[in-house]
Design an enzyme around this catalytic site. Structure first.
Site, PDB file in Angstrom:
ATOM      1  N   LYS A   1       0.842  -1.210   0.000  1.00  0.00           N
ATOM      2  CA  LYS A   1       0.000   0.000   0.000  1.00  0.00           C
ATOM      3  C   LYS A   1       0.872   1.253   0.000  1.00  0.00           C
ATOM      4  CE  LYS A   1      -1.829   1.522   4.029  1.00  0.00           C
ATOM      5  NZ  LYS A   1      -1.531   2.916   4.359  1.00  0.00           N
ATOM      6  N   ASN A   2       1.890   1.276   0.873  1.00  0.00           N
ATOM      7  CA  ASN A   2       2.664   2.504   1.055  1.00  0.00           C
ATOM      8  C   ASN A   2       3.734   2.720  -0.005  1.00  0.00           C
ATOM      9  OD1 ASN A   2       1.056   3.016   3.191  1.00  0.00           O
ATOM     10  ND2 ASN A   2       2.554   2.510   4.760  1.00  0.00           N
TER      11      ASN A   2
ATOM     12  N   ARG B   1      -4.795  10.623   4.215  1.00  0.00           N
ATOM     13  CA  ARG B   1      -3.734  11.631   4.330  1.00  0.00           C
ATOM     14  C   ARG B   1      -2.737  11.543   3.192  1.00  0.00           C
ATOM     15  NH1 ARG B   1      -2.303  13.780   8.186  1.00  0.00           N
ATOM     16  NH2 ARG B   1      -0.124  13.540   7.607  1.00  0.00           N
TER      17      ARG B   1
ATOM     18  N   CYS C   1      -5.155  12.564  12.528  1.00  0.00           N
ATOM     19  CA  CYS C   1      -5.810  11.260  12.474  1.00  0.00           C
ATOM     20  C   CYS C   1      -5.681  10.641  13.860  1.00  0.00           C
ATOM     21  CB  CYS C   1      -5.189  10.385  11.398  1.00  0.00           C
ATOM     22  SG  CYS C   1      -3.600   9.777  11.889  1.00  0.00           S
TER      23      CYS C   1
ATOM     24  N   ARG D   1       0.211  14.664  12.830  1.00  0.00           N
ATOM     25  CA  ARG D   1       0.782  14.371  11.501  1.00  0.00           C
ATOM     26  C   ARG D   1       0.772  15.601  10.584  1.00  0.00           C
ATOM     27  NH1 ARG D   1      -1.444   8.651   9.657  1.00  0.00           N
ATOM     28  NH2 ARG D   1       0.306   8.775   8.226  1.00  0.00           N
ATOM     29  N   PRO D   2       1.474  16.641  10.970  1.00  0.00           N
ATOM     30  CA  PRO D   2       1.541  17.835  10.121  1.00  0.00           C
ATOM     31  C   PRO D   2       2.302  17.542   8.817  1.00  0.00           C
ATOM     32  CG  PRO D   2       3.126  17.976  11.904  1.00  0.00           C
ATOM     33  CD  PRO D   2       2.315  16.743  12.164  1.00  0.00           C
TER      34      PRO D   2
ATOM     35  N   LEU E   1       7.020  19.887   6.828  1.00  0.00           N
ATOM     36  CA  LEU E   1       8.305  19.605   6.167  1.00  0.00           C
ATOM     37  C   LEU E   1       8.131  19.435   4.657  1.00  0.00           C
ATOM     38  CD1 LEU E   1       9.851  17.209   8.827  1.00  0.00           C
ATOM     39  CD2 LEU E   1      10.144  19.680   8.583  1.00  0.00           C
TER      40      LEU E   1
ATOM     41  N   ILE F   1       7.681   7.330  16.901  1.00  0.00           N
ATOM     42  CA  ILE F   1       7.323   8.057  15.681  1.00  0.00           C
ATOM     43  C   ILE F   1       6.047   8.872  15.865  1.00  0.00           C
ATOM     44  CG2 ILE F   1       6.736   7.826  13.230  1.00  0.00           C
ATOM     45  CD1 ILE F   1       9.536   6.882  13.662  1.00  0.00           C
TER      46      ILE F   1
ATOM     47  N   ARG G   1      -8.562  -0.651   4.710  1.00  0.00           N
ATOM     48  CA  ARG G   1      -7.707   0.361   4.076  1.00  0.00           C
ATOM     49  C   ARG G   1      -6.346  -0.219   3.726  1.00  0.00           C
ATOM     50  NH1 ARG G   1      -7.496   5.996   7.064  1.00  0.00           N
ATOM     51  NH2 ARG G   1      -6.131   6.208   5.268  1.00  0.00           N
TER      52      ARG G   1
HETATM   53  C1  EPZ Z   1       4.087   7.032   6.341  1.00  0.00           C
HETATM   54  O1  EPZ Z   1       3.266   8.044   6.895  1.00  0.00           O
HETATM   55  C2  EPZ Z   1       3.192   5.812   6.207  1.00  0.00           C
HETATM   56  N1  EPZ Z   1       2.090   6.120   5.296  1.00  0.00           N
HETATM   57  C3  EPZ Z   1       2.666   5.404   7.587  1.00  0.00           C
HETATM   58  O2  EPZ Z   1       1.915   4.210   7.420  1.00  0.00           O
HETATM   59  C4  EPZ Z   1       3.863   5.114   8.483  1.00  0.00           C
HETATM   60  O3  EPZ Z   1       3.395   4.786   9.779  1.00  0.00           O
HETATM   61  C5  EPZ Z   1       4.778   6.346   8.552  1.00  0.00           C
HETATM   62  O4  EPZ Z   1       5.175   6.727   7.215  1.00  0.00           O
HETATM   63  C6  EPZ Z   1       6.031   6.108   9.365  1.00  0.00           C
HETATM   64  O5  EPZ Z   1       6.756   5.055   8.826  1.00  0.00           O
HETATM   65  C7  EPZ Z   1       2.328   6.112   3.967  1.00  0.00           C
HETATM   66  O6  EPZ Z   1       3.434   5.878   3.519  1.00  0.00           O
HETATM   67  C8  EPZ Z   1       1.154   6.403   3.081  1.00  0.00           C
HETATM   68  P1  EPZ Z   1       5.955  10.488   8.397  1.00  0.00           P
HETATM   69  P2  EPZ Z   1       3.794   9.567   6.897  1.00  0.00           P
HETATM   70  O7  EPZ Z   1       5.804  11.735   7.600  1.00  0.00           O
HETATM   71  O8  EPZ Z   1       4.683   9.805   5.752  1.00  0.00           O
HETATM   72  C9  EPZ Z   1       6.156  13.905  11.687  1.00  0.00           C
HETATM   73  C10 EPZ Z   1       0.089   2.785   7.708  1.00  0.00           C
HETATM   74  O9  EPZ Z   1      -0.299   2.206   8.724  1.00  0.00           O
HETATM   75  N2  EPZ Z   1       6.087  14.849  10.558  1.00  0.00           N
HETATM   76  O10 EPZ Z   1       7.140   9.620   8.158  1.00  0.00           O
HETATM   77  O11 EPZ Z   1       2.599  10.446   7.078  1.00  0.00           O
HETATM   78  C11 EPZ Z   1       4.865  13.100  11.839  1.00  0.00           C
HETATM   79  O12 EPZ Z   1       3.942  13.812  12.619  1.00  0.00           O
HETATM   80  C12 EPZ Z   1       0.515   4.241   7.772  1.00  0.00           C
HETATM   81  O13 EPZ Z   1       0.191   2.257   6.567  1.00  0.00           O
HETATM   82  C13 EPZ Z   1       6.145  16.216  10.817  1.00  0.00           C
HETATM   83  O14 EPZ Z   1       6.238  16.643  11.963  1.00  0.00           O
HETATM   84  O15 EPZ Z   1       4.657   9.588   8.215  1.00  0.00           O
HETATM   85  C14 EPZ Z   1       5.338  11.835  12.511  1.00  0.00           C
HETATM   86  O16 EPZ Z   1       5.390  12.052  13.899  1.00  0.00           O
HETATM   87  C15 EPZ Z   1       0.238   4.824   9.136  1.00  0.00           C
HETATM   88  N3  EPZ Z   1       6.078  17.092   9.779  1.00  0.00           N
HETATM   89  C16 EPZ Z   1       6.760  11.648  11.969  1.00  0.00           C
HETATM   90  O17 EPZ Z   1       7.142  12.916  11.404  1.00  0.00           O
HETATM   91  C17 EPZ Z   1       5.986  16.662   8.472  1.00  0.00           C
HETATM   92  O18 EPZ Z   1       5.955  17.503   7.553  1.00  0.00           O
HETATM   93  C18 EPZ Z   1       6.870  10.604  10.871  1.00  0.00           C
HETATM   94  O19 EPZ Z   1       5.838  10.881   9.946  1.00  0.00           O
HETATM   95  C19 EPZ Z   1       5.927  15.272   8.231  1.00  0.00           C
HETATM   96  C20 EPZ Z   1       5.990  14.386   9.282  1.00  0.00           C
END
Ligand code: EPZ
Length: 417
Positions: free
Chosen positions: A22-23, A93, A117, A122-123, A126, A327, A397
């Protein structure tokens, strides 16, 4: 509202064919926006999130055709709509991933801010900062991200946090920028590598995907390509944990062992027998497991998307173990549901202390997010009696036909309406 009804206690044995990730599929689908030529994808999983993304891309103007072998062809020749509306973004998202490609190819994009969510705020700050570093003018108004750029310029971007979709958005945007972009502190997840391989097949010039520094030399245009989506490592891990917990033997086929090294290591630490080959992983267990400490962190450390599944394993293992989630700020929603099944878990801040109990007892529980739902399925498979899991739209999902695959492995599970 649909539920899953599980009668626990059966050992799971047999083979399960792993679906496309999926990801990986979600960002790769948005890569179609980067080219006027067709992108042909194989091994795209049939999931709610994939249908949502295809609907969004269709709304924007991408021509989508599906055939009966899980193959999807997307043609981004004409994209009259550069917007991703709230109605479509609020349920997924990952829709934020249309921002980078649309801005890079058309110089403008209007994407609804994703809401938070269940697992955290999850801002996307970045994502925005990186695009601004490449020269984009971005302002947020009425809940929408308005982005414009005549042509993005290559830039050196130091990412304050490791962000998977942030890295993917910026890597796609940079592939059409003028000049070279370097992403420092980039995410190293295997899904990033899969996306990079697809972009390279489309003519992008990318080095270092999978490492913490990714260099992208922008090109004027990308052409069409064919790509097969990598196997889903989290689906794989979930079935392997099911084998360990139920005391059975499961071989996950069409898998990719080198994307699951930390999970395979933790299963071995728990006392399961883990073997693997080119494209399969097998776990065998007598069901007597030791509790294992887990601390989530960016790849190649233990994945946050497997945290809930290992909490279920620790609930029925012998001993005490700690699970630390580094995370997301609120990814313990499954704890109170597991307690309803008789689990012994104490949460202090980002750490859950799990004391194994001799057995769990079936109850009605509620899914709160995708991986929490998977954890409740695992617990239901070993709980005595009947477990009913409500709100399983969360599960659909990210897991393709999970009750069919589990039934084939010997589980007593059915979907009830
Ligand atoms: C991806 O989400 C995955 N989703 C998530 O899988 C996965 O849990 C996550 O990466 C971590 O591995 C997809 O790939 C579609 P991040 P993502 O940006 O990219 C913070 C599942 O179950 N952050 O790596 O949204 C954020 O809040 C889903 O399949 C900022 O602060 O995660 C988090 O605490 C759930 N500012 C951390 O970084 C930003 O601009 C990591 O988030 C971006 C992120």
């Amino acid at each position: 509202m649909e539920s899953l009804l599980i009668h626990g206690g059966n050992k799971l044995t047999g083979e399960v064919r792993i679906s496309g990730a999926k990801n990986a599929a979600l960002p790769i689908l948005t890569a179609a926006l980067l080219s006027a030529e067709p992108l042909q994808l194989a091994n795209v999983p049939h999931l709610k999130d994939i249908s949502t993304m295809l609907a969004l891309l269709g709304h924007m103007g991408v021509r989508v055709t599906l055939d009966d072998q899980n193959r999807v062809t997307l043609c981004g020749e004409s994209i009259p709509n550069k917007d991703a509306p709230y109605e479509m973004v609020k349920t997924m998202r990952a829709a934020i991933l249309v921002l980078g490609p649309t801005l890079a190819r058309f110089g403008e994009a209007r994407v609804s801010m994703p809401g938070g969510c269940a697992i955290g705020s999850r801002p996307v700050d970045l994502h925005i900062k990186g695009l601004q570093a490449m020269g984009a003018e971005i302002h947020i108004e009425h809940g929408y991200i308005h982005a414009r750029a005549k042509r993005l310029k290559g830039a050196h971007i130091a990412m304050d946090m490791v962000t998977v979709t942030g890295t993917e958005n910026l890597m796609m945007a940079a592939s059409l920028a003028d000049g070279t972009t370097v992403l420092a502190n980039a995410a190293r997840e295997p899904e990033i590598v899969d996306l990079a391989n697809c972009l390279i097949a489309m003519g992008a010039k990318i080095e270092g995907a999978g490492s913490g520094v990714i260099t992208i030399h922008g090109v004027p245009a990308l052409h069409g390509a064919q790509h097969s989506v990598m196997p889903d490592r989290i689906e794989t891990g979930t079935f392997l944990v099911a084998a360990a917990m139920t005391g059975g033997r499961i071989r996950a086929t069409h898998a990719q062992p080198d994307t699951l090294v930390s999970v395979m290591g933790k299963l071995a630490d728990a006392g399961a027998h883990v073997t693997s080959g080119e494209d399969w992983i097998e776990v065998e267990s007598d069901g007597v497991l030791n509790a294992v400490d887990v601390r989530t962190a960016p790849h190649p450390a233990f994945p946050t998307d497997m945290q809930a599944q290992f909490m279920a394993l620790n609930c029925v293992a012998s001993g005490v173990a700690s699970i630390t989630e580094t995370i997301f700020e609120n990814r313990f929603m499954h704890v109170q549901e597991l307690r309803r099944l008789g689990a012994n878990i104490e949460v202090t801040g980002h750490t859950a202390l799990v004391r194994g109990v001799p057995r769990l007892d079936g109850a009605t529980v509620m899914a709160t997010d995708l991986r929490a739902s998977a954890c409740l399925v695992l617990a239901g498979l070993v709980a005595a009696g009947e477990t009913t899991i409500e709100r399983i739209y969360h599960l659909d999902r990210g897991y393709e036909r999970i009750e069919e695959k589990l039934t084939q492995l010997g589980a007593r599970i059915q979907r009830v309406h």
